[in-house]
Scaffold this active site. Structure first.
Site, PDB file in Angstrom:
ATOM      1  N   ASN A  66       1.102  -0.920  -0.074  1.00 59.88           N
ATOM      2  CA  ASN A  66      -0.193  -0.018  -0.088  1.00 59.88           C
ATOM      3  C   ASN A  66       0.769   1.199   0.032  1.00 59.88           C
ATOM      4  OD1 ASN A  66      -2.774   1.349   0.358  1.00 59.88           O
ATOM      5  ND2 ASN A  66      -1.373   2.248   2.069  1.00 59.88           N
ATOM      6  N   TYR A 116       1.219  10.040   4.450  1.00 58.58           N
ATOM      7  CA  TYR A 116       1.153  10.200   5.854  1.00 58.58           C
ATOM      8  C   TYR A 116       2.241  11.146   6.369  1.00 58.58           C
ATOM      9  CZ  TYR A 116      -1.252   5.754   4.952  1.00 58.58           C
ATOM     10  OH  TYR A 116      -1.970   4.526   4.306  1.00 58.58           O
ATOM     11  N   ARG A 117       2.131  12.194   7.076  1.00 56.82           N
ATOM     12  CA  ARG A 117       3.247  13.039   7.340  1.00 56.82           C
ATOM     13  C   ARG A 117       4.254  12.401   8.625  1.00 56.82           C
ATOM     14  NH1 ARG A 117      -0.959  16.051  10.709  1.00 56.82           N
ATOM     15  NH2 ARG A 117      -0.572  15.245  12.906  1.00 56.82           N
ATOM     16  N   ASP A 165      -2.746  21.742  11.041  1.00 54.61           N
ATOM     17  CA  ASP A 165      -3.294  20.851   9.875  1.00 54.61           C
ATOM     18  C   ASP A 165      -4.172  21.393   8.958  1.00 54.61           C
ATOM     19  OD1 ASP A 165      -3.922  18.132   9.287  1.00 54.61           O
ATOM     20  OD2 ASP A 165      -3.432  17.319  11.174  1.00 54.61           O
TER      21      ASP A 165
HETATM   22  C1  LIG Z   1      -0.652  16.832   1.690  1.00 56.60           C
HETATM   23  C2  LIG Z   1      -1.274  15.581   2.278  1.00 56.60           C
HETATM   24  C3  LIG Z   1      -1.165  15.269   3.663  1.00 56.60           C
HETATM   25  C4  LIG Z   1      -1.708  14.079   4.129  1.00 56.60           C
HETATM   26  N1  LIG Z   1      -1.045  13.614   5.559  1.00 56.60           N
HETATM   27  C5  LIG Z   1      -1.937  12.631   6.101  1.00 56.60           C
HETATM   28  C6  LIG Z   1      -1.343  12.392   7.458  1.00 56.60           C
HETATM   29  O1  LIG Z   1      -0.604  12.748   8.066  1.00 56.60           O
HETATM   30  N2  LIG Z   1      -2.182  11.391   7.962  1.00 56.60           N
HETATM   31  C7  LIG Z   1      -2.994  10.547   7.282  1.00 56.60           C
HETATM   32  O2  LIG Z   1      -3.797   9.519   7.856  1.00 56.60           O
HETATM   33  N3  LIG Z   1      -3.580  10.934   6.199  1.00 56.60           N
HETATM   34  C8  LIG Z   1      -2.870  12.002   5.592  1.00 56.60           C
HETATM   35  N4  LIG Z   1      -3.379  12.562   4.169  1.00 56.60           N
HETATM   36  C9  LIG Z   1      -4.552  11.642   3.577  1.00 56.60           C
HETATM   37  C10 LIG Z   1      -4.324  10.358   3.098  1.00 56.60           C
HETATM   38  O3  LIG Z   1      -2.854  10.556   2.356  1.00 56.60           O
HETATM   39  C11 LIG Z   1      -5.369   9.866   2.249  1.00 56.60           C
HETATM   40  O4  LIG Z   1      -6.363   9.497   3.311  1.00 56.60           O
HETATM   41  C12 LIG Z   1      -5.008   8.444   1.671  1.00 56.60           C
HETATM   42  O5  LIG Z   1      -6.013   7.963   1.337  1.00 56.60           O
HETATM   43  C13 LIG Z   1      -4.008   7.589   2.536  1.00 56.60           C
HETATM   44  O6  LIG Z   1      -3.791   6.596   1.756  1.00 56.60           O
HETATM   45  P1  LIG Z   1      -4.412   5.075   1.984  1.00 56.60           P
HETATM   46  O7  LIG Z   1      -5.750   5.106   1.492  1.00 56.60           O
HETATM   47  O8  LIG Z   1      -3.603   3.986   1.449  1.00 56.60           O
HETATM   48  O9  LIG Z   1      -4.463   4.930   3.446  1.00 56.60           O
HETATM   49  C14 LIG Z   1      -2.737  13.560   3.810  1.00 56.60           C
HETATM   50  C15 LIG Z   1      -3.152  13.965   2.426  1.00 56.60           C
HETATM   51  C16 LIG Z   1      -2.557  14.877   1.683  1.00 56.60           C
HETATM   52  C17 LIG Z   1      -2.653  15.168   0.154  1.00 56.60           C
HETATM   53 MN   LIG Z   2      -3.915   3.217  -0.503  1.00 53.95          MN
END
Ligand SMILES: Cc1cc2nc3c(=O)[nH]c(=O)nc-3n(C[C@H](O)[C@H](O)[C@H](O)COP(=O)(O)O)c2cc1C
Ligand SMILES: [Mn+2]
Length: 486
Positions: free
Chosen positions: A171, A175-176, A285
């Site tokens: 995957n 995530y920051r 955030d």
């Molecule tokens: C710039 C940016 C920063 C993000 N930071 C976070 C974060 O710190 N933690 C988090 O859970 N999602 C964060 N997101 C949202 C996730 O990237 C998004 O929900 C994504 O679907 C996560 O991937 P996953 O579906 O494989 O879990 C961020 C999105 C963007 C565009």
């Molecule tokens: Mn994903």
């Protein structure tokens, strides 16, 4: 318009006059953040800071911070092109094609899809330089501090790669990462994200380590997929390949059993230990508020690989609209056909910037029977990350969900609050600031469609005010005569 990596995209933007190089010295500590924020809010270009004080690695920011740049990043002039391709693809998967021409087209697409699957290569630019042991220092990169009360410096545009310990499927999620020291960071995957589910599975299986790799940079479509809620089990790199119409090249990480994008700028390799958590935050955030300290896993970096002259990519989030809004807007457009496949009455969806995705969703639908708007609202609450939507407002098919003036006018007129506003509860986003307890809270549905008698409005719906064509034509023809055009 195909980009192999970040630098090709940067050169492309520069060529289109949509990127500025800043040669003046700037500080990673709040200064870049303030410049980037002003530029997003004023519709400014992408930025490449070439002289970050104390560093010889440039910082690229705001690369995705407009609809046009976001479209280019995904290889199209306009996002509609991409949405149409997704629609065609879904149509093909869903139903049998009708005529011979359809059948040939569907076959062609399927053959094509095969060629978009990621390819593994053995030598990759992201591994030109290998940094190990005591030489590892995350503070050798110009990691930003974004807002005054931030608990530290954060890597804000990472592509976090994990493997489902149950299935072996990789995957990718954005995530920051809060930099704690030279070789550890926080791992801010929120409860409802796929990385967090891999972590929970690893804990249940008693794993000592869950391997993690983080890519910084890469081709822009690959970077974007990290931010998209691609269903778990579906490889984001296949999606990136489909978008770019060219396979993403991957390479095996040096020290862990994960594939990483070969054309990234920098790769962090390491692991998290199930059960080891540390406070992460505060962080300014995308809600426009700080997210306060909360325990998250600790990412241990054991190896860094990079290009010889890496570029460090970043975004700044804060009070909307900011760069993440444009990244999320693509998700909204691309996922609309998928939502329509499940809820066919849905016409359009808008998640306005101010609603930061999970706070407000406006949906239009073609209503044919009583209660259908509620069916759509409840349906959306059952779909992936849409389950986190706090407020969903449903309007009729003829309402332009993207016109806030029309939406407010229709909604305010159409609702009888006691009848048309209803509450439910369920999972809420980790970033929600209002719920009494974290992760669980209430939800509001607003049915602002015109009501049918069965829905409790037995009076006839009044006609909307529209001038007759006859009078409009008359006034058009006499306009000059009135003396208005003199
Ligand atoms: C710039 C940016 C920063 C993000 N930071 C976070 C974060 O710190 N933690 C988090 O859970 N999602 C964060 N997101 C949202 C996730 O990237 C998004 O929900 C994504 O679907 C996560 O991937 P996953 O579906 O494989 O879990 C961020 C999105 C963007 C565009
Ligand atoms: Mn994903």
């Amino acid at each position: 318009m195909k980009f192999r990596d970040l630098r090709e995209f940067i050169l492309f933007l520069e060529d289109r006059g949509d990127l500025r190089r800043i040669k003046a010295p700037v500080n990673w500590d709040l200064e870049i953040s303030e410049i980037a924020d002003r530029m997003v809010k004023n519709g400014g270009p992408a930025l490449l800071f070439e002289n970050v004080s104390g560093y010889n690695i440039p910082v690229a920011i705001n690369l995705f911070a407009s609809s046009q740049r976001m479209a280019w990043a995904l290889g199209v002039e306009s996002l509609d092109e991409l949405a149409t391709r997704v629609k065609d693809l879904l149509g093909m998967v869903q139903g049998p094609p009708d005529g011979l021409v359809d059948r040939i087209r569907a076959l062609g697409q399927l053959v094509h899809l095969g060629s978009f699957q990621p390819k593994t290569i053995s030598r990759a630019p992201c591994q030109d330089v290998v940094i190990e042991g005591p030489d590892i220092d995350l503070l050798n990169y110009p990691v930003l501090k974004c807002w005054p009360l931030d608990g530290g410096r954060y890597i804000t545009l990472p592509l976090v790669i994990t493997k489902d310990p149950r299935t072996g499927v990789q995957n990718y999620g954005t995530y920051r990462l809060q930099v704690f020291d030279h070789n550890t960071t926080g791992m801010h995957w929120q409860t409802h994200k796929v990385g967090a589910s891999h972590y929970r599975a690893g804990s249940e299986m008693g794993l000592k380590h869950l391997e993690v790799a983080v890519a910084l940079g890469g081709d822009p479509a690959t970077i974007w997929t990290g931010s998209a809620p691609i269903p778990p089990g579906m490889d984001e790199m296949g999606v990136a390949g489909f978008i770019r119409e060219e396979a993403v090249e991957m390479v095996k990480a040096k020290t862990c059993n994960l594939l990483v994008p070969a054309h990234a700028e920098i790769i962090l390799e390491g692991y998290v230990i199930p059960g080891e958590e540390r406070d992460e935050g505060p962080f300014g955030d995308h809600t426009g508020y700080y997210s306060m300290e909360d325990p998250y896993p600790v990412f241990h970096v054991t190896t860094i690989t990079q290009r010889k002259d890496p570029i460090y990519p970043a975004v700044v989030v804060g009070r909307p609209p900011m760069e993440d809004y444009y990244m999320g807007k693509v998700t909204e457009r691309i996922f609309l056909p998928a939502i329509q496949a499940i809820l066919p009455e849905v016409i359009d969806i808008n998640m306005p910037a101010e609603g930061i995705f999970h706070n407000l969703v406006i949906v239009s639908l073609k209503k044919e029977y009583p209660g259908q708007a509620r069916k759509v609202i409840y349906g959306l609450w059952g779909l992936g990350l849409m389950s986190l939507a706090k407020t969903i407002v449903a309007v009729d098919h003829f309402v332009d969900v993207n016109d806030p003036s029309e939406v407010v006018w229709r909604v305010a007129n159409n609702i009888d609050p006691a009848r048309d506003v209803f509450f439910s509860s369920g999972p809420v986003d980790d970033l929600d600031v209002a719920a009494a307890t974290p992760k669980f809270g209430s939800k509001m549905g607003v049915d602002a469609t015109e009501k049918m008698p069965e829905e409790g409005r037995i009076r006839e719906w009044p006609p909307e005010i529209i001038m007759s064509k006859q009078v409009k034509d008359l006034v058009d023809s006499r306009w000059n005569e009135y003396g208005f055009n003199e």
